[in-house]
Design a protein around this motif. Structure first.
Motif, PDB file in Angstrom:
ATOM      1  N   GLU A  87       0.821  -1.209   0.000  1.00 53.67           N
ATOM      2  CA  GLU A  87       0.000   0.000   0.000  1.00 53.67           C
ATOM      3  C   GLU A  87       0.856   1.261   0.000  1.00 53.67           C
ATOM      4  O   GLU A  87       0.453   2.293  -0.532  1.00 53.67           O
ATOM      5  N   MET A  88       2.032   1.201   0.605  1.00 48.63           N
ATOM      6  CA  MET A  88       2.903   2.370   0.670  1.00 48.63           C
ATOM      7  C   MET A  88       3.827   2.483  -0.537  1.00 48.63           C
ATOM      8  O   MET A  88       4.647   3.391  -0.611  1.00 48.63           O
ATOM      9  N   GLY A  89       3.696   1.560  -1.469  1.00 46.01           N
ATOM     10  CA  GLY A  89       4.530   1.588  -2.663  1.00 46.01           C
ATOM     11  C   GLY A  89       3.788   2.181  -3.847  1.00 46.01           C
ATOM     12  O   GLY A  89       2.582   2.007  -3.990  1.00 46.01           O
ATOM     13  N   ILE A  90       4.514   2.881  -4.687  1.00 49.39           N
ATOM     14  CA  ILE A  90       3.941   3.496  -5.880  1.00 49.39           C
ATOM     15  C   ILE A  90       4.503   2.793  -7.112  1.00 49.39           C
ATOM     16  O   ILE A  90       5.716   2.627  -7.232  1.00 49.39           O
ATOM     17  N   PRO A  91       3.658   2.369  -8.044  1.00 44.08           N
ATOM     18  CA  PRO A  91       4.143   1.661  -9.241  1.00 44.08           C
ATOM     19  C   PRO A  91       4.711   2.611 -10.287  1.00 44.08           C
ATOM     20  O   PRO A  91       4.181   2.751 -11.388  1.00 44.08           O
ATOM     21  N   TRP A  92       5.828   3.285  -9.930  1.00 41.36           N
ATOM     22  CA  TRP A  92       6.411   4.261 -10.857  1.00 41.36           C
ATOM     23  C   TRP A  92       6.847   3.615 -12.160  1.00 41.36           C
ATOM     24  O   TRP A  92       6.717   4.195 -13.230  1.00 41.36           O
ATOM     25  N   ALA A  93       7.414   2.426 -12.073  1.00 43.25           N
ATOM     26  CA  ALA A  93       7.958   1.767 -13.262  1.00 43.25           C
ATOM     27  C   ALA A  93       8.003   0.275 -12.991  1.00 43.25           C
ATOM     28  O   ALA A  93       7.745  -0.179 -11.872  1.00 43.25           O
ATOM     29  N   THR A  94       8.331  -0.507 -14.011  1.00 51.43           N
ATOM     30  CA  THR A  94       8.448  -1.955 -13.835  1.00 51.43           C
ATOM     31  C   THR A  94       9.495  -2.246 -12.771  1.00 51.43           C
ATOM     32  O   THR A  94      10.638  -1.789 -12.882  1.00 51.43           O
ATOM     33  N   PRO A  95       9.140  -2.963 -11.712  1.00 51.92           N
ATOM     34  CA  PRO A  95      10.066  -3.153 -10.588  1.00 51.92           C
ATOM     35  C   PRO A  95      11.333  -3.887 -10.996  1.00 51.92           C
ATOM     36  O   PRO A  95      11.315  -4.806 -11.808  1.00 51.92           O
ATOM     37  N   GLY A  96      12.446  -3.431 -10.418  1.00 49.61           N
ATOM     38  CA  GLY A  96      13.735  -4.049 -10.686  1.00 49.61           C
ATOM     39  C   GLY A  96      14.466  -3.475 -11.879  1.00 49.61           C
ATOM     40  O   GLY A  96      15.657  -3.736 -12.054  1.00 49.61           O
ATOM     41  N   THR A  97      13.778  -2.683 -12.705  1.00 48.54           N
ATOM     42  CA  THR A  97      14.422  -2.091 -13.873  1.00 48.54           C
ATOM     43  C   THR A  97      15.230  -0.865 -13.462  1.00 48.54           C
ATOM     44  O   THR A  97      15.068  -0.321 -12.368  1.00 48.54           O
ATOM     45  N   GLU A  98      16.089  -0.406 -14.369  1.00 48.86           N
ATOM     46  CA  GLU A  98      16.880   0.793 -14.088  1.00 48.86           C
ATOM     47  C   GLU A  98      15.968   1.994 -13.836  1.00 48.86           C
ATOM     48  O   GLU A  98      16.244   2.821 -12.960  1.00 48.86           O
ATOM     49  N   ASN A  99      14.887   2.079 -14.586  1.00 49.04           N
ATOM     50  CA  ASN A  99      13.936   3.174 -14.414  1.00 49.04           C
ATOM     51  C   ASN A  99      13.333   3.159 -13.012  1.00 49.04           C
ATOM     52  O   ASN A  99      13.195   4.196 -12.356  1.00 49.04           O
ATOM     53  N   TYR A 100      12.986   1.985 -12.540  1.00 47.99           N
ATOM     54  CA  TYR A 100      12.420   1.831 -11.192  1.00 47.99           C
ATOM     55  C   TYR A 100      13.443   2.214 -10.125  1.00 47.99           C
ATOM     56  O   TYR A 100      13.151   2.975  -9.201  1.00 47.99           O
ATOM     57  N   LEU A 101      14.654   1.688 -10.249  1.00 46.62           N
ATOM     58  CA  LEU A 101      15.687   1.948  -9.244  1.00 46.62           C
ATOM     59  C   LEU A 101      16.076   3.421  -9.217  1.00 46.62           C
ATOM     60  O   LEU A 101      16.362   3.978  -8.154  1.00 46.62           O
TER      61      LEU A 101
END
Length: 334
Positions: A87-101
């Motif tokens: 719930e406290m996480g936002i799906p900014w980008a595909t997890p684990g990708t450079e964009n996400y990190l």
């Protein structure tokens, strides 16, 4: 279908309704549809939920119309700490990708919509990170010799990650003692509940805009044992990451840093959460990767040391004042 709202960059969804199969109104539904929905809501785990949805076309259709709330409700039953982490996480980008990190430090962008697809994608990534870190931190012998259940270590890691998402990640809430104590207390006042552990507050930005799920993964407050396990796991994360980078740091510290600043830098990385720690522990060149991802601010921009540890110490002092007869010790191998 009950959709989560986004408050102050966090997902917010009232978990109490998950225990009430009739909490969501479905006008025009048949009795059969309602029975199927109640059956899906009764699933004790996501694995069972996904098996049930494949029972027949009716089950699949009802599931697809309620997928997000069903997954959220089931995860709440499986593990309130994991539910709060998601719930406290936002799906900014595909997890684990450079964009996400790259987005782990707070960013000023429009909050994306939470969907069933990205909710499940991020959940699967998070449980993989947790499993890898448990493997990095503890051998079976460590756990057995010290009487530590994997479930206790798992919950401590989940809570550490959630704490970082709320108070770390460049949000400048490292010194929000009121918010941190209320979170450790289970958010009983932030959520308008009653409980045995609560604090008053005057100037907490986090509490002023706290989402409804704030602290719910901690029940009515963490126990002395749970808090000490969090502290011990945090120290072990520091030790493992320091061991990973200290040799390279001594030879070629990041730009603007001195070779003796490794502990300060490691402490900063931990405030970004477990995705950052996992990434660097897996990397063959962690310092270069950290620089590429923008995880090397100037030393002057690093918050004071003691993140999470100081909050836990304050909470332990509070518990010991309330329970002076308690002498509960938790030791983990170094």
């Amino acid at each position: 279908m009950q959709e989560p709202c986004l408050v102050n960059g966090f997902n917010s969804l009232e978990p109490v309704s998950y225990d009430n199969p009739d909490a969501t109104s479905h006008c025009g539904w048949t009795t059969k549809d309602r029975i199927v929905l109640r059956t899906l809501k009764a699933a004790p785990s996501l694995e069972v939920l996904f098996d049930l949805k494949d029972t027949n076309t009716t089950f699949n259709n009802v599931y697809e119309n309620n997928a997000l709330s069903l997954m959220q409700g089931t995860l709440w039953k499986m593990s309130p700490p994991l539910w709060e982490l998601r719930e406290m996480g936002i799906p900014w980008a595909t997890p684990g990708t450079e964009n996400y990190l790259h987005r782990l430090p707070v960013i000023d962008e429009q909050t994306p919509t939470v969907t069933a697809e990205n909710y499940l994608c991020h959940y699967e990534y998070e449980i993989c990170v947790l499993a890898r870190l448990i493997g990095h931190l503890f051998s079976y012998k460590n756990l057995h010799e010290n009487g530590m259940a994997i479930s206790a270590i798992h919950d401590a890691l989940v809570r550490i990650w959630t704490f970082c998402r709320i108070f770390g990640c460049g949000k400048y809430h490292q010194a929000d003692w009121e918010g941190q104590q209320e979170w450790l207390a289970g958010g009983v006042r932030a959520n308008g509940l009653t409980g045995s552990f609560s604090f008053g507050w005057e100037s907490s930005e986090v509490l002023a805009l706290a989402p409804e799920g704030f602290g719910r993964g901690n029940s009515s407050g963490l126990s002395i044992r749970q808090t000490k396990i969090m502290q011990s796991v945090w120290r072990r994360l520091q030790q493992r990451l320091r061991h990973k980078v200290e040799q390279d740091f001594a030879i070629r510290p990041p730009r603007g840093w001195n070779s003796g600043d490794v502990d300060t830098w490691v402490s900063y990385i931990l405030t970004l959460g477990l995705a950052a720690v996992d990434c660097l522990l897996l990397s063959n060149n962690p310092l270069q990767e950290a620089e590429d991802l923008g995880w090397v601010p100037t030393p002057a921009a690093i918050p004071p040391a003691g993140f999470l540890q100081d909050a836990c110490t304050r909470w332990l002092n509070h518990l010991l004042v309330r329970q002076p007869s308690v002498r509960h010790r938790v030791s983990l191998p170094s």
